[in-house]
Design a protein around this motif. Structure first.
Motif, PDB file in Angstrom:
ATOM      1  N   GLY A 191      44.374  32.106   9.113  1.00  0.00           N
ATOM      2  CA  GLY A 191      44.219  32.210   7.671  1.00  0.00           C
ATOM      3  C   GLY A 191      43.843  30.901   7.014  1.00  0.00           C
ATOM      4  O   GLY A 191      43.667  30.836   5.806  1.00  0.00           O
ATOM      5  N   GLY A 192      43.705  29.835   7.796  1.00  0.00           N
ATOM      6  CA  GLY A 192      43.307  28.561   7.220  1.00  0.00           C
ATOM      7  C   GLY A 192      41.823  28.557   6.908  1.00  0.00           C
ATOM      8  O   GLY A 192      41.045  29.320   7.458  1.00  0.00           O
ATOM      9  N   THR A 193      41.437  27.685   5.998  1.00  0.00           N
ATOM     10  CA  THR A 193      40.035  27.513   5.651  1.00  0.00           C
ATOM     11  C   THR A 193      39.625  26.117   6.088  1.00  0.00           C
ATOM     12  O   THR A 193      40.302  25.143   5.740  1.00  0.00           O
ATOM     13  CB  THR A 193      39.834  27.662   4.125  1.00  0.00           C
ATOM     14  N   ALA A 194      38.562  26.022   6.837  1.00  0.00           N
ATOM     15  CA  ALA A 194      38.111  24.718   7.329  1.00  0.00           C
ATOM     16  C   ALA A 194      37.994  23.729   6.172  1.00  0.00           C
ATOM     17  O   ALA A 194      37.391  24.022   5.147  1.00  0.00           O
ATOM     18  CB  ALA A 194      36.785  24.864   8.043  1.00  0.00           C
ATOM     19  N   GLY A 195      38.642  22.576   6.317  1.00  0.00           N
ATOM     20  CA  GLY A 195      38.612  21.543   5.289  1.00  0.00           C
ATOM     21  C   GLY A 195      39.743  21.612   4.281  1.00  0.00           C
ATOM     22  O   GLY A 195      39.950  20.675   3.524  1.00  0.00           O
ATOM     23  N   ALA A 196      40.488  22.716   4.265  1.00  0.00           N
ATOM     24  CA  ALA A 196      41.579  22.872   3.297  1.00  0.00           C
ATOM     25  C   ALA A 196      42.787  22.041   3.707  1.00  0.00           C
ATOM     26  O   ALA A 196      43.094  21.922   4.891  1.00  0.00           O
ATOM     27  CB  ALA A 196      41.980  24.341   3.173  1.00  0.00           C
ATOM     28  N   LYS A 197      43.465  21.468   2.728  1.00  0.00           N
ATOM     29  CA  LYS A 197      44.691  20.717   2.996  1.00  0.00           C
ATOM     30  C   LYS A 197      45.811  21.678   3.356  1.00  0.00           C
ATOM     31  O   LYS A 197      45.817  22.832   2.924  1.00  0.00           O
ATOM     32  CB  LYS A 197      45.120  19.921   1.767  1.00  0.00           C
ATOM     33  N   ILE A 207      53.131  26.503   7.166  1.00  0.00           N
ATOM     34  CA  ILE A 207      52.169  25.636   6.498  1.00  0.00           C
ATOM     35  C   ILE A 207      51.383  26.496   5.521  1.00  0.00           C
ATOM     36  O   ILE A 207      51.016  27.625   5.835  1.00  0.00           O
ATOM     37  CB  ILE A 207      51.220  24.992   7.520  1.00  0.00           C
ATOM     38  N   THR A 208      51.142  25.949   4.343  1.00  0.00           N
ATOM     39  CA  THR A 208      50.410  26.688   3.326  1.00  0.00           C
ATOM     40  C   THR A 208      49.310  25.814   2.735  1.00  0.00           C
ATOM     41  O   THR A 208      49.419  24.581   2.747  1.00  0.00           O
ATOM     42  CB  THR A 208      51.353  27.169   2.202  1.00  0.00           C
ATOM     43  N   ALA A 209      48.259  26.446   2.219  1.00  0.00           N
ATOM     44  CA  ALA A 209      47.178  25.709   1.571  1.00  0.00           C
ATOM     45  C   ALA A 209      47.497  25.449   0.105  1.00  0.00           C
ATOM     46  O   ALA A 209      46.856  24.634  -0.536  1.00  0.00           O
ATOM     47  CB  ALA A 209      45.870  26.487   1.696  1.00  0.00           C
TER      48      ALA A 209
END
Length: 71
Positions: A18-24, A34-36
């Motif tokens: 569920g992560g987005t490339a480049g997202a913190k 871990i969350t964006a």
């Protein structure tokens, strides 16, 4: 010649989805998650922990600062 190598701690895991490339990435209010989106509750701690290289590869690079969120 002298070559130096650096080790970059990254996690390639199907559990980190569920992560987005480049997202913190920030520590979530759910232990171990871990969350964006930085937590924003009155007593939440905002701790950056790295960023996503891809949707399943997370680069662990904890920030040197911790901030208490204010609601």
């Amino acid at each position: 010649m002298v070559y130096s190598q650096r080790a970059y701690p990254q996690f390639d895991s199907t559990r980190l989805t569920g992560g987005t490339a480049g997202a913190k990435g920030f520590l979530d209010t759910t232990p171990g998650a871990i969350t964006a989106t930085p937590p924003s509750g009155a007593s939440d701690i905002v701790q950056p922990v790295g960023y996503w290289l891809t949707t399943t590869v997370f680069f662990f690079n904890p920030g040197a600062y911790v901030v208490r969120a204010s609601a």
